[in-house]
Design a protein around this motif. Structure first.
Motif, PDB file in Angstrom:
ATOM      1  N   UNK A  33       0.926  -1.129   0.083  1.00  0.00           N
ATOM      2  CA  UNK A  33       0.061  -0.055   0.072  1.00  0.00           C
ATOM      3  C   UNK A  33       0.980   1.247   0.232  1.00  0.00           C
ATOM      4  N   UNK A  34       2.034   1.326   0.353  1.00  0.00           N
ATOM      5  CA  UNK A  34       2.953   2.505   0.449  1.00  0.00           C
ATOM      6  C   UNK A  34       3.906   2.597  -0.583  1.00  0.00           C
ATOM      7  N   UNK A  35       3.777   1.662  -1.617  1.00  0.00           N
ATOM      8  CA  UNK A  35       4.449   1.615  -2.887  1.00  0.00           C
ATOM      9  C   UNK A  35       6.009   0.982  -2.832  1.00  0.00           C
ATOM     10  N   UNK A  36       6.130   0.264  -1.650  1.00  0.00           N
ATOM     11  CA  UNK A  36       7.143  -0.538  -1.529  1.00  0.00           C
ATOM     12  C   UNK A  36       7.001  -1.841  -2.097  1.00  0.00           C
ATOM     13  N   UNK A  37       8.186  -2.643  -2.403  1.00  0.00           N
ATOM     14  CA  UNK A  37       7.951  -3.936  -2.971  1.00  0.00           C
ATOM     15  C   UNK A  37       7.577  -4.972  -1.946  1.00  0.00           C
ATOM     16  N   UNK A  38       6.855  -5.697  -2.134  1.00  0.00           N
ATOM     17  CA  UNK A  38       6.420  -6.898  -0.908  1.00  0.00           C
ATOM     18  C   UNK A  38       7.716  -7.915  -0.913  1.00  0.00           C
ATOM     19  N   UNK A  39       8.014  -8.342   0.231  1.00  0.00           N
ATOM     20  CA  UNK A  39       9.153  -9.051   0.414  1.00  0.00           C
ATOM     21  C   UNK A  39       9.059 -10.522  -0.551  1.00  0.00           C
ATOM     22  N   UNK A  40      10.130 -10.812  -1.093  1.00  0.00           N
ATOM     23  CA  UNK A  40      10.234 -12.112  -1.721  1.00  0.00           C
ATOM     24  C   UNK A  40      10.389 -13.188  -0.663  1.00  0.00           C
ATOM     25  N   UNK A  41      10.047 -14.291  -1.210  1.00  0.00           N
ATOM     26  CA  UNK A  41      10.387 -15.581  -0.105  1.00  0.00           C
ATOM     27  C   UNK A  41      11.359 -16.545  -0.738  1.00  0.00           C
ATOM     28  N   UNK A  42      11.884 -17.374  -0.198  1.00  0.00           N
ATOM     29  CA  UNK A  42      12.946 -18.220  -0.829  1.00  0.00           C
ATOM     30  C   UNK A  42      12.722 -19.623  -0.543  1.00  0.00           C
ATOM     31  N   UNK A  43      12.916 -20.557  -1.632  1.00  0.00           N
ATOM     32  CA  UNK A  43      12.623 -21.758  -1.342  1.00  0.00           C
ATOM     33  C   UNK A  43      13.539 -22.865  -2.380  1.00  0.00           C
ATOM     34  N   UNK A  44      12.899 -23.959  -2.330  1.00  0.00           N
ATOM     35  CA  UNK A  44      13.803 -25.078  -3.044  1.00  0.00           C
ATOM     36  C   UNK A  44      12.750 -25.848  -3.889  1.00  0.00           C
ATOM     37  N   UNK A  45      12.990 -26.193  -5.265  1.00  0.00           N
ATOM     38  CA  UNK A  45      12.103 -26.994  -5.908  1.00  0.00           C
ATOM     39  C   UNK A  45      12.245 -28.341  -5.540  1.00  0.00           C
ATOM     40  N   UNK A  46      11.340 -29.037  -5.342  1.00  0.00           N
ATOM     41  CA  UNK A  46      11.296 -30.402  -5.031  1.00  0.00           C
ATOM     42  C   UNK A  46      10.272 -31.473  -5.638  1.00  0.00           C
ATOM     43  N   UNK A  47      10.429 -32.602  -5.547  1.00  0.00           N
ATOM     44  CA  UNK A  47       9.505 -33.594  -6.202  1.00  0.00           C
ATOM     45  C   UNK A  47       9.318 -33.514  -7.708  1.00  0.00           C
TER      46      UNK A  47
END
Length: 127
Positions: A33-47
């Protein structure tokens, strides 16, 4: 020699099964809402790359905002914990619920090499 081959095989297996990525949930807006980027998340592709293990939810909050650089800076401990998180089966997400991003979304450096640059003078000499 056999031990060295086995260890190399273990490394190759880990590299194949742990493909790291940054991501954002599809329903999350890119800007808040304030014009800042939403934080990204971090993960690993599996299966076989059909699911994603959300490492942001799995790894210690003491590490702060988890991204690729934080993960890699924590070295073997990060990989060990990520292996445990993946094997636990918790925090799994369907790929259809996320937007995959580059593993490193905020690089500390960008290095450019002009290997394919040829000055115009070289081309003119051939005429």
């Amino acid at each position: 020699r056999e031990e060295r081959r086995r260890r190399a095989g273990d490394i190759e297996e880990r590299e194949l099964k742990m493909r790291l990525t940054s991501f954002r949930f599809i329903e999350d807006p890119e800007l808040d809402d304030d014009g800042f980027r939403t934080p990204t998340r971090f993960g690993a592709l599996v299966s076989n790359d059909s699911e994603l293990c959300d490492l942001t939810a799995s790894l210690p909050v003491q590490w702060g905002h988890l991204d690729a650089l934080t993960f890699l800076n924590n070295g073997d401990d990060a990989f060990r914990r990520a292996d445990e998180a993946i094997k636990s089966g918790k925090h799994r997400l369907a790929l259809s619920s996320v937007k995959l991003l580059a593993p490193v979304v905020t690089p500390s450096q960008v290095i450019c090499v002009a290997n394919n640059y040829h000055p115009y003078e070289e081309d003119d000499d051939d005429d």
